[in-house]
Design a protein around this motif. Sequence first.
Motif, mmCIF file in Angstrom:
data_model
loop_
_atom_site.group_PDB
_atom_site.id
_atom_site.type_symbol
_atom_site.label_atom_id
_atom_site.label_comp_id
_atom_site.label_asym_id
_atom_site.label_seq_id
_atom_site.Cartn_x
_atom_site.Cartn_y
_atom_site.Cartn_z
ATOM 1 N N GLU A 195 -2.717 -12.000 -7.488
ATOM 2 C CA GLU A 195 -1.773 -13.137 -6.983
ATOM 3 C C GLU A 195 -0.207 -12.655 -7.580
ATOM 4 O O GLU A 195 0.719 -12.999 -7.044
ATOM 5 N N LEU A 196 -0.490 -12.493 -8.693
ATOM 6 C CA LEU A 196 0.955 -11.995 -9.661
ATOM 7 C C LEU A 196 1.427 -10.790 -9.002
ATOM 8 O O LEU A 196 2.694 -10.601 -9.343
ATOM 9 N N PHE A 197 0.709 -9.794 -8.624
ATOM 10 C CA PHE A 197 1.528 -8.504 -8.313
ATOM 11 C C PHE A 197 0.955 -7.720 -7.050
ATOM 12 O O PHE A 197 1.769 -7.306 -6.282
ATOM 13 N N THR A 198 -0.254 -7.423 -7.105
ATOM 14 C CA THR A 198 -0.723 -6.284 -6.173
ATOM 15 C C THR A 198 -0.789 -6.948 -4.766
ATOM 16 O O THR A 198 -0.417 -6.060 -3.852
ATOM 17 N N ASP A 199 -0.591 -8.248 -4.436
ATOM 18 C CA ASP A 199 -0.837 -8.662 -3.204
ATOM 19 C C ASP A 199 0.542 -8.467 -2.478
ATOM 20 O O ASP A 199 0.569 -8.386 -1.246
ATOM 21 N N ASP A 200 1.711 -8.360 -3.254
ATOM 22 C CA ASP A 200 2.959 -8.032 -2.650
ATOM 23 C C ASP A 200 3.529 -6.858 -3.486
ATOM 24 O O ASP A 200 4.452 -7.154 -3.876
ATOM 25 N N ILE A 201 2.699 -5.752 -3.416
ATOM 26 C CA ILE A 201 3.092 -4.733 -4.152
ATOM 27 C C ILE A 201 4.728 -4.272 -4.084
ATOM 28 O O ILE A 201 5.164 -3.719 -4.771
ATOM 29 N N GLN A 202 4.867 -4.218 -2.473
ATOM 30 C CA GLN A 202 6.261 -3.670 -2.322
ATOM 31 C C GLN A 202 7.332 -4.444 -2.649
ATOM 32 O O GLN A 202 8.238 -3.728 -3.078
ATOM 33 N N SER A 203 7.093 -5.665 -2.820
ATOM 34 C CA SER A 203 8.290 -6.670 -2.943
ATOM 35 C C SER A 203 8.254 -6.479 -4.485
ATOM 36 O O SER A 203 9.381 -6.486 -5.235
ATOM 37 N N ASN A 204 7.356 -6.169 -5.317
ATOM 38 C CA ASN A 204 7.288 -6.516 -6.611
ATOM 39 C C ASN A 204 7.903 -4.954 -7.238
ATOM 40 O O ASN A 204 8.469 -5.067 -8.266
ATOM 41 N N LEU A 205 7.507 -4.016 -6.680
ATOM 42 C CA LEU A 205 8.197 -2.888 -7.048
ATOM 43 C C LEU A 205 9.581 -2.823 -6.877
ATOM 44 O O LEU A 205 10.234 -2.129 -7.649
ATOM 45 N N LYS A 206 9.901 -3.247 -5.646
ATOM 46 C CA LYS A 206 11.454 -3.315 -5.426
ATOM 47 C C LYS A 206 12.328 -4.299 -6.556
ATOM 48 O O LYS A 206 13.264 -3.842 -6.856
ATOM 49 N N ARG A 207 11.459 -5.290 -6.770
ATOM 50 C CA ARG A 207 11.942 -6.433 -7.564
ATOM 51 C C ARG A 207 12.372 -5.796 -8.950
ATOM 52 O O ARG A 207 13.212 -6.281 -9.710
ATOM 53 N N TYR A 208 11.297 -5.168 -9.588
ATOM 54 C CA TYR A 208 11.255 -4.703 -10.854
ATOM 55 C C TYR A 208 11.548 -3.527 -11.018
ATOM 56 O O TYR A 208 11.963 -3.217 -12.122
ATOM 57 N N GLY A 209 11.616 -2.647 -10.207
ATOM 58 C CA GLY A 209 11.914 -1.073 -10.501
ATOM 59 C C GLY A 209 12.974 -0.614 -9.287
ATOM 60 O O GLY A 209 13.268 0.450 -9.349
ATOM 61 N N ASN A 210 13.325 -1.468 -8.310
ATOM 62 C CA ASN A 210 14.225 -1.162 -7.400
ATOM 63 C C ASN A 210 13.663 -0.019 -6.604
ATOM 64 O O ASN A 210 14.104 1.236 -6.287
ATOM 65 N N LEU A 211 12.113 -0.015 -6.496
ATOM 66 C CA LEU A 211 11.510 1.156 -5.995
ATOM 67 C C LEU A 211 10.987 1.055 -4.475
ATOM 68 O O LEU A 211 10.283 -0.339 -4.352
ATOM 69 N N ASP A 212 11.248 1.883 -3.590
ATOM 70 C CA ASP A 212 10.908 1.429 -2.242
ATOM 71 C C ASP A 212 9.807 2.347 -1.685
ATOM 72 O O ASP A 212 9.796 3.378 -1.838
ATOM 73 N N TRP A 213 8.658 1.651 -1.283
ATOM 74 C CA TRP A 213 7.535 2.286 -0.960
ATOM 75 C C TRP A 213 7.347 2.536 0.653
ATOM 76 O O TRP A 213 6.312 2.537 1.253
ATOM 77 N N ASN A 214 8.609 2.189 1.321
ATOM 78 C CA ASN A 214 8.552 2.544 2.747
ATOM 79 C C ASN A 214 8.536 3.893 3.318
ATOM 80 O O ASN A 214 8.659 4.770 2.438
ATOM 81 N N ASN A 215 8.317 4.037 4.446
ATOM 82 C CA ASN A 215 8.137 5.381 5.063
ATOM 83 C C ASN A 215 9.845 6.071 4.807
ATOM 84 O O ASN A 215 10.786 5.250 4.597
ATOM 85 N N TRP A 216 9.916 7.270 4.569
ATOM 86 C CA TRP A 216 11.246 7.969 4.342
ATOM 87 C C TRP A 216 11.189 9.192 5.490
ATOM 88 O O TRP A 216 10.231 9.744 5.872
ATOM 89 N N SER A 217 12.573 9.307 6.017
ATOM 90 C CA SER A 217 12.835 10.768 6.617
ATOM 91 C C SER A 217 14.260 10.713 6.300
ATOM 92 O O SER A 217 15.073 10.042 6.101
#
Lengths: 444, 957
Positions: A195-217
């Motif tokens: 509930e607090l983190f993993t269900d929305d892992i991408q948003s949380n990584l972005k929110r707390y670490g500005n880390l993008d887990w999307n595809n890259w090219s």
Amino acid sequence: MTTMKTFKALLIACSVLILSSTVCAFAPTNFFPPFDPALRLPPAPPRDPLRIGFNIEYGDTKHCRNWDGDKRDLLQINDDTESVIPLFEEPVTVANLDEFLTIKTQLHLAGGCSRSGGTTGCGIFDDGTAGHFRLHGKFDQLEVTPHLRYVLPLRLFPGDLALSAYLPIRHARVHGIGAQDLTENLLDWDLELHELFTDDIQSNLKRYGNLDWNNWSATDLGDLVFLLEWGKDFPQKKDDLKNVDLHAAIGVSCPTGREKDEDKAFSLALSNNDGAWSMPLSIGIDLDFKQHIALGAEANFEILFDHTRNRRLKTEIHQTEFMLLNKGRATKDHGLTWKFYLYLQAYRFWRGLSLKAAYEYTKHDSDHLTPKSDDFDSSIINSAHSLGEWFRHEFIFTLNYDFFARECRKCAVKPQLSLFYKLPVSGKKIIMPQTVGGQLAISF
Amino acid sequence: MVKRMTMALALTAGMAFTTGQSCFATASVKINEHLTYAASAFTQGTLAVPVATLYAGADNIPGAAVDADKPYSLCSATLNTSGAQPAVALKALALADGVTVNGATPTVASPLWGKQIFNIALVNSFPAVTVSVGGVNDKNVYLVTRSDGSFIIKNADDVTINDANTQATNEVVALAASDSPATIFAAVSATTVSWDDASGTNRGIALLRPASDGKSLDVYETTNLKNTGATNIACKLDAITIGGINYAIGRGVNMIWSSELGRLYCGLTEVTGKDAVPGGVLNVVMGRYEPQSSPTSFVLKPIVYSVVAGLFNANAADQIIGYYASVSAQALTATAKNLCIMHTSTNKYYLILCSDIGGTQGVFAVPLLTGLDDVDQNGTVSAVNSVTGVATFLTPPLDVTEMPKATQPAIKVFSGPVIGGDDAYAATTTDNATSLFVVGDTVYLCAKHNDHNVSSGVFAATALFNENGAIRAWHYSDADQAQPVMGQVGQVVGGGRDARVTGDFYALTTENSVVTGGVFGDVNTIRISHWESTTNMGIGNLSEVLSTIFPATEGGVLGLYSFGRKTLGFTTTDGQYFSMLVAMGVNKIAMIQLVTTVAGELVVATNFHTSEPDPNVFVFDATNSPALAAIAPLTYVEWSRMEQERGFRADGTHGWLFVGGRKGVAVLSADDGEGTANVVALSSSEYPGNGDWTFKQLNPDVGVDFTNVRKLVARNERMYVVTREHVYYFNMNTAAKFKTNPIFVGATAIPILNDPLIGDLVVFAPSADPADPDTNIGVIATSRGLYGSDLLANTVLINDLLINNAPAKLAVQLQLLSDRSCGRQTNGNLYALVTNMTNDDEQKPNDKLYRFDVPDLTDLNVLAKPVVVTADDGGKMYDFGTYEQNIDADGSFFYSTLPWYYGTLGNVTLYLQNSAMNSSFNVLPLLNETGRVTGVMHDEATGIIMVPGQSGMDVNG
């Protein structure tokens, strides 16, 4: 400056048009550096000192060899799984810190509380599954390396001197990213973590670490390389051995390529050396025998210079490398890259056609980071698997045709064409797809 | 319920192992069929070889004894864990032949063979003993210097042990020993007479040390510490009278040497005036080396510095270490037995002893002075507060008000009537307190009471400290329940606890661990507890039952709660015994009757089952209980804890079981909301198995959020619901709240400053007897520190847990050692597990343990006071250096659990609670090898240490 930009754009467009390119990654790949001995074309006739051309190489894969040398999904190269729980230990540059620490506290309080005469399980602890993600993805890369070689008309000492320049243009992708949350849905602390983190892992990584887990090219230039080469033939009068060719090279690799985007977890550095200057060195020998047989060996070294920049750094030893929230400035002391190359070639056995089978072993010693801030512990940041040594073993099969050997012997422009197939055998901590490629060059 | 122990002795090999199994939670072996035992001594072994060993000495050698029995007159026992099940390895030390005595050719029988061993002292873990034959004590001292008993040294044949007048003693009656220098202190009678003979005034303490060649014991002159052979002289026993009177003395002597204090304490029995004249006596004298004198000597001094009559209330019997009679010194007698030294974790020293002054009996803690410039005062009794008995540790007592007294809470460890732990079958004399031992801050009492389970066994009392680190009271010293440990082990005459490697208990016990109308039998069995599943310990199937009900795939046992005999709402009838465990899984609970009554005796169950007939385990789970399904995962279980026949529940039907979960709270009640009457037993035909009892989800008021329940606390008809964000309460004042389709519960939120996250709540009441619930007081552990609360509307920050000026830490858990058992606490020490959830300069995961004292409930602002040992510790006891899940504490150890540590198995760690805090060890129950450990808890009824987890439960008891 404008001219330079125009030139760069032209090169990129050209590379796309002719479907060629190369890359370097968050982890090393087995793509050839421009000066790789496997890409060396047979020398053009002495009266044609200038050669221009390009190399092209393509490969794709879903797998890698991890830090233990085992075959794994591409994004398991540094860690089998990515782990959330260690993120909460020693946050240094985490954004929205108060909120982040509240989550940390809530996770620690998940479950019940013990009392005198009673005990209750509580708190989320890393048991190997809670907070772990198993990642997978695909990688492909296309690299085109225009090059120029000029045999200098100097005779300062025996042998020929040539000056070469290479400027790779690379297009690389990490795509098809999938992240499987291994956290169970059973216990209170598991549900809380979901509930607090993993269900929305991408948003949380972005929110707390500005880390993008999307595809890259990305498509961009690689590192510009200049190479000064020396070679000399020593004709032999033996029954079988006709000629011995000794050659050596020294050069410099300029970090013109794009560095890794630290805010994109799966980005690669388009620079060969992730922004560092380097000095390649090589020495080799070729033996020409009767019956169009040639044998050769080469040793190749690349000395990389220290490079300081902002990087994602571990603050706790169990943190995993695609899930680092903290950034800090650190200097990377690169290990030495060394390579051994052996080949057997049927040399111009039919007109200008040559066939070569080669074995190449490449190894890079461990890198070391020195933090520029007291926020980071040297031993912890250097526990990253990505800094460890890597190596690869592979075979390369090359078919080469020198048009100037027969058809274009008297042409003003003398073309050469080469095709290769690279077969990876084994490796460690490296992305090593099977690749195909070729070279086209003209001398005049 | 309890199977008799069967065993086999391998006499030919000198070893014996258990082949059978019996009582709850111990490996055991019967030493010998014919011998009985009374003397014992326990050693941890050496630092290099920390093998815990219990020595046992035979009390008598009856006619039935044959030669094969006689080697077991002295034996040692250790725990052997190399087999499939832990077993006691037994070694006979009194060999029939092949023994070397003082270096002689090894062809003789041991001088201990077939003898009564009535005193054992340990010299560097080797037993020094005195022997007796036919009631006549030997005049020599024997030291066994090889672990197989084959090498013994004694005083040379031509060197007698002399009395205080250089004449050969008539008998050696007691021993104590020091390791460095290796010295044996022997209480010796005057020549030709027994110790207690009135004419034998030259009785005293002799000193013996191993000779330089290790082949004999030299006997020293105590006046100059020289080895002069036949002219050796004992130190005369005096310094025990007040007013210079003549005294009479009993035969029993008990001595202890403290290497840390450099003092010998000699406990005397039946000391009284010889003549009908005013005067007094002491029952303890203190011995020490006198380095200031030239030459150095050994001297005996009163335990009270500058003892005078004015230090005693004339004719009073409450001053523990002696008395003064204004008319006749014969009016009273003074006895001291079972002396121990406690060096507390707060770096204070106490003499622990069983005392009987004119019939005022009990186990007491006498504070001792240390570190003073006047060395004559060091080791003597400290002045205490006249009311509480809390020591000043500054000066000796200057008048009677500063003398420790039997009624003072800081002094009284176990009072006489509660030795053994039950009103109905209390041991009423110090004879029943057979032995004491101390580990950390806890005193363990070995007790025997003829023919009753509840008053026999090993009982514990833990020191409760004030803010200065002085003992101010004792955990469970109150009159209605002493805390047993180790489960049921029968009558116990001696024991110890391994403080270095396992935390196991060792006990010299009776053949039968449980009686139901019979007798315990002879003292001839050694029982040792160990960390194991109940099955592997051969003590029943509880581990197996739990792992079946709570499979590992569902997380196993996620909570385990004991509700001891004194829990309000359980039977209070004399001769009726009931306690239960409630085990909790992710979506089910099991109510387990642990203690039952058989033929009027308390018996701990060993056969647990859910099937008829007479099941004692009752399971409620989500498949048949929608309420449990609705609130799962479950997080806590609590009993209503309401006294019989009080308030609106005059009919006593107020026994409700509450369960908290992630999504709410549910209660086990009848359809009309009623609870059960005082519980005597769990039954399939009544409560809770007859179908009338179902769980119902509580329906709180609008605005009240019962989700994320961390804890439920019941006290004085009020239930406190601790969620992660709030503390609520509601009154258990009407059954309508708990019926099917309930009305609103009527819960109220307790406001807490700064809206912290909640870690824990401990509730105190001003008295053990239920009072107005509005008088309840709470300590709340939060993410912003510790709060004191009236649990109504006022909450104040009392400690923000600063460390190096860093901001507040999260107090995760409060572990309470209190004055009263079973949730009836009025004061106590709180052990707070504090973790760093901030982003300060202490970013490492280094949980800490703090200790606070809650002495009274008068001022919320200072409700919990740090127990300070060093000037700047702020109450901090220990840095764990990592995250911990749970803590538990029993005064000897604090226990921490770490279920996992980044994919590797965690552990259960025991930290010895001593002044150095420098000893810890992991115990790895089998449970730990197969999954997550939930935590450690001490069962309130049996004292058995239970470790539930993903794969069931391991125990140590």
